[in-house]
Design a protein around this motif. Structure first.
Motif, mmCIF file in Angstrom:
data_model
loop_
_atom_site.group_PDB
_atom_site.id
_atom_site.type_symbol
_atom_site.label_atom_id
_atom_site.label_comp_id
_atom_site.label_asym_id
_atom_site.label_seq_id
_atom_site.Cartn_x
_atom_site.Cartn_y
_atom_site.Cartn_z
ATOM 1 N N GLY A 6 12.927 3.292 158.712
ATOM 2 C CA GLY A 6 12.501 2.439 159.814
ATOM 3 C C GLY A 6 13.205 1.098 159.801
ATOM 4 O O GLY A 6 14.154 0.860 159.054
ATOM 5 N N SER A 7 12.699 0.193 160.627
ATOM 6 C CA SER A 7 13.350 -1.108 160.775
ATOM 7 C C SER A 7 13.233 -1.969 159.516
ATOM 8 O O SER A 7 13.971 -2.939 159.359
ATOM 9 C CB SER A 7 12.759 -1.858 161.966
ATOM 10 N N GLU A 8 12.334 -1.605 158.624
ATOM 11 C CA GLU A 8 12.177 -2.339 157.360
ATOM 12 C C GLU A 8 13.471 -2.326 156.550
ATOM 13 O O GLU A 8 13.743 -3.245 155.781
ATOM 14 C CB GLU A 8 11.048 -1.693 156.562
ATOM 15 N N VAL A 9 14.288 -1.300 156.754
ATOM 16 C CA VAL A 9 15.535 -1.175 155.996
ATOM 17 C C VAL A 9 16.492 -2.329 156.299
ATOM 18 O O VAL A 9 17.281 -2.728 155.440
ATOM 19 C CB VAL A 9 16.199 0.202 156.262
ATOM 20 N N ILE A 10 16.404 -2.901 157.485
ATOM 21 C CA ILE A 10 17.269 -4.031 157.838
ATOM 22 C C ILE A 10 16.980 -5.212 156.910
ATOM 23 O O ILE A 10 17.894 -5.860 156.404
ATOM 24 C CB ILE A 10 17.074 -4.418 159.320
ATOM 25 N N PHE A 11 15.689 -5.480 156.683
ATOM 26 C CA PHE A 11 15.319 -6.563 155.777
ATOM 27 C C PHE A 11 15.757 -6.246 154.348
ATOM 28 O O PHE A 11 16.215 -7.126 153.626
ATOM 29 C CB PHE A 11 13.803 -6.805 155.804
ATOM 30 N N LYS A 12 15.614 -4.994 153.957
ATOM 31 C CA LYS A 12 15.999 -4.611 152.603
ATOM 32 C C LYS A 12 17.496 -4.802 152.376
ATOM 33 O O LYS A 12 17.914 -5.299 151.330
ATOM 34 C CB LYS A 12 15.610 -3.160 152.328
ATOM 35 N N VAL A 13 18.299 -4.396 153.338
ATOM 36 C CA VAL A 13 19.754 -4.543 153.219
ATOM 37 C C VAL A 13 20.115 -6.027 153.157
ATOM 38 O O VAL A 13 20.911 -6.453 152.313
ATOM 39 C CB VAL A 13 20.490 -3.845 154.386
ATOM 40 N N ALA A 14 19.488 -6.825 154.016
ATOM 41 C CA ALA A 14 19.773 -8.259 154.017
ATOM 42 C C ALA A 14 19.394 -8.889 152.681
ATOM 43 O O ALA A 14 20.164 -9.669 152.116
ATOM 44 C CB ALA A 14 19.025 -8.940 155.163
ATOM 45 N N LEU A 15 18.207 -8.543 152.178
ATOM 46 C CA LEU A 15 17.777 -9.085 150.889
ATOM 47 C C LEU A 15 18.699 -8.658 149.756
ATOM 48 O O LEU A 15 19.036 -9.452 148.882
ATOM 49 C CB LEU A 15 16.341 -8.650 150.587
ATOM 50 N N SER A 16 19.104 -7.414 149.781
ATOM 51 C CA SER A 16 19.991 -6.905 148.733
ATOM 52 C C SER A 16 21.342 -7.615 148.768
ATOM 53 O O SER A 16 21.849 -8.045 147.727
ATOM 54 C CB SER A 16 20.176 -5.401 148.907
ATOM 55 N N THR A 53 24.442 -1.449 146.930
ATOM 56 C CA THR A 53 23.500 -1.992 147.910
ATOM 57 C C THR A 53 22.566 -0.912 148.415
ATOM 58 O O THR A 53 21.346 -1.116 148.502
ATOM 59 C CB THR A 53 24.266 -2.631 149.092
ATOM 60 N N ILE A 54 23.081 0.253 148.731
ATOM 61 C CA ILE A 54 22.251 1.357 149.233
ATOM 62 C C ILE A 54 21.242 1.781 148.172
ATOM 63 O O ILE A 54 20.063 2.019 148.480
ATOM 64 C CB ILE A 54 23.138 2.542 149.683
ATOM 65 N N ASN A 55 21.672 1.862 146.914
ATOM 66 C CA ASN A 55 20.735 2.219 145.839
ATOM 67 C C ASN A 55 19.629 1.181 145.701
ATOM 68 O O ASN A 55 18.464 1.528 145.497
ATOM 69 C CB ASN A 55 21.484 2.390 144.518
ATOM 70 N N GLN A 56 19.986 -0.099 145.798
ATOM 71 C CA GLN A 56 18.970 -1.159 145.725
ATOM 72 C C GLN A 56 17.984 -1.045 146.881
ATOM 73 O O GLN A 56 16.791 -1.247 146.704
ATOM 74 C CB GLN A 56 19.631 -2.539 145.751
ATOM 75 N N VAL A 57 18.490 -0.729 148.060
ATOM 76 C CA VAL A 57 17.625 -0.610 149.237
ATOM 77 C C VAL A 57 16.605 0.505 149.044
ATOM 78 O O VAL A 57 15.420 0.346 149.346
ATOM 79 C CB VAL A 57 18.471 -0.374 150.512
ATOM 80 N N PHE A 58 17.038 1.633 148.516
ATOM 81 C CA PHE A 58 16.112 2.750 148.310
ATOM 82 C C PHE A 58 15.084 2.445 147.217
ATOM 83 O O PHE A 58 13.982 2.987 147.239
ATOM 84 C CB PHE A 58 16.864 4.043 147.982
ATOM 85 N N GLU A 59 15.424 1.575 146.281
ATOM 86 C CA GLU A 59 14.499 1.235 145.201
ATOM 87 C C GLU A 59 13.512 0.133 145.592
ATOM 88 O O GLU A 59 12.466 -0.009 144.969
ATOM 89 C CB GLU A 59 15.281 0.789 143.963
ATOM 90 N N MET A 60 13.834 -0.648 146.622
ATOM 91 C CA MET A 60 12.978 -1.770 147.026
ATOM 92 C C MET A 60 11.701 -1.279 147.695
ATOM 93 O O MET A 60 11.712 -0.313 148.453
ATOM 94 C CB MET A 60 13.702 -2.667 148.034
ATOM 95 N N ASP A 61 10.604 -1.989 147.401
ATOM 96 C CA ASP A 61 9.352 -1.749 148.105
ATOM 97 C C ASP A 61 8.833 -3.105 148.579
ATOM 98 O O ASP A 61 8.203 -3.836 147.816
ATOM 99 C CB ASP A 61 8.330 -1.059 147.201
ATOM 100 N N ILE A 62 9.135 -3.428 149.817
ATOM 101 C CA ILE A 62 8.744 -4.730 150.342
ATOM 102 C C ILE A 62 7.625 -4.628 151.370
ATOM 103 O O ILE A 62 7.244 -5.631 151.972
ATOM 104 C CB ILE A 62 9.950 -5.470 150.949
#
Length: 123
Positions: A6-16, A53-62
């Motif tokens: 979902g759109s949450e991934v945009i924040f995850k990519v930016a944070l990463s 970056t992609i691995n970090q995004v999949f591991e993040m839970d925000i």
């Protein structure tokens, strides 16, 4: 990734990306050079950095943190609305309603106090 998370991934990519490039970003002296860095350098990442970056995004839970920020945002919005400047008449009306409500509560409590001793005496 947007379809999966979902759109949450945009924040995850930016944070990463911001987190992994924090030392380089902090070297810049103003917002304009930071924006230039983000626009020009980050799109030219190598394959290894993109995979990281992609691995970090999949591991993040925000999700919980975003929900907490959403609640905090709504509370602040309500406080801003409540603290908006009122005219004297609006403020007076609000105070009169509050006063009337408190008087009613006071009378109800006095009535309960008067009824309680009667109930206890009857038992």
């Amino acid at each position: 990734m947007i379809f999966l998370q979902g759109s949450e991934v945009i924040f995850k990519v930016a944070l990463s990306l911001l987190g992994s490039h924090k030392p380089l970003i902090l070297q810049h002296e103003n917002l304009e050079t930071i924006v230039d860095f983000i626009k020009n350098t980050l799109p030219n990442l190598g394959l290894v950095q993109m995979e990281k970056t992609i691995n970090q995004v999949f591991e993040m839970d925000i999700a919980k943190q975003l929900q907490a920020y959403e609640v905090e945002y709504h509370v602040l919005q309500e406080e801003l609305i409540d603290s908006s400047p009122l005219s004297d008449n609006q403020r007076m009306d609000k105070l009169e309603k509050t006063n009337s409500s408190l008087r009613k509560q006071n009378l109800d409590l006095l009535e309960q106090l008067q009824v309680e001793p009667i109930c206890k005496a009857a038992s």
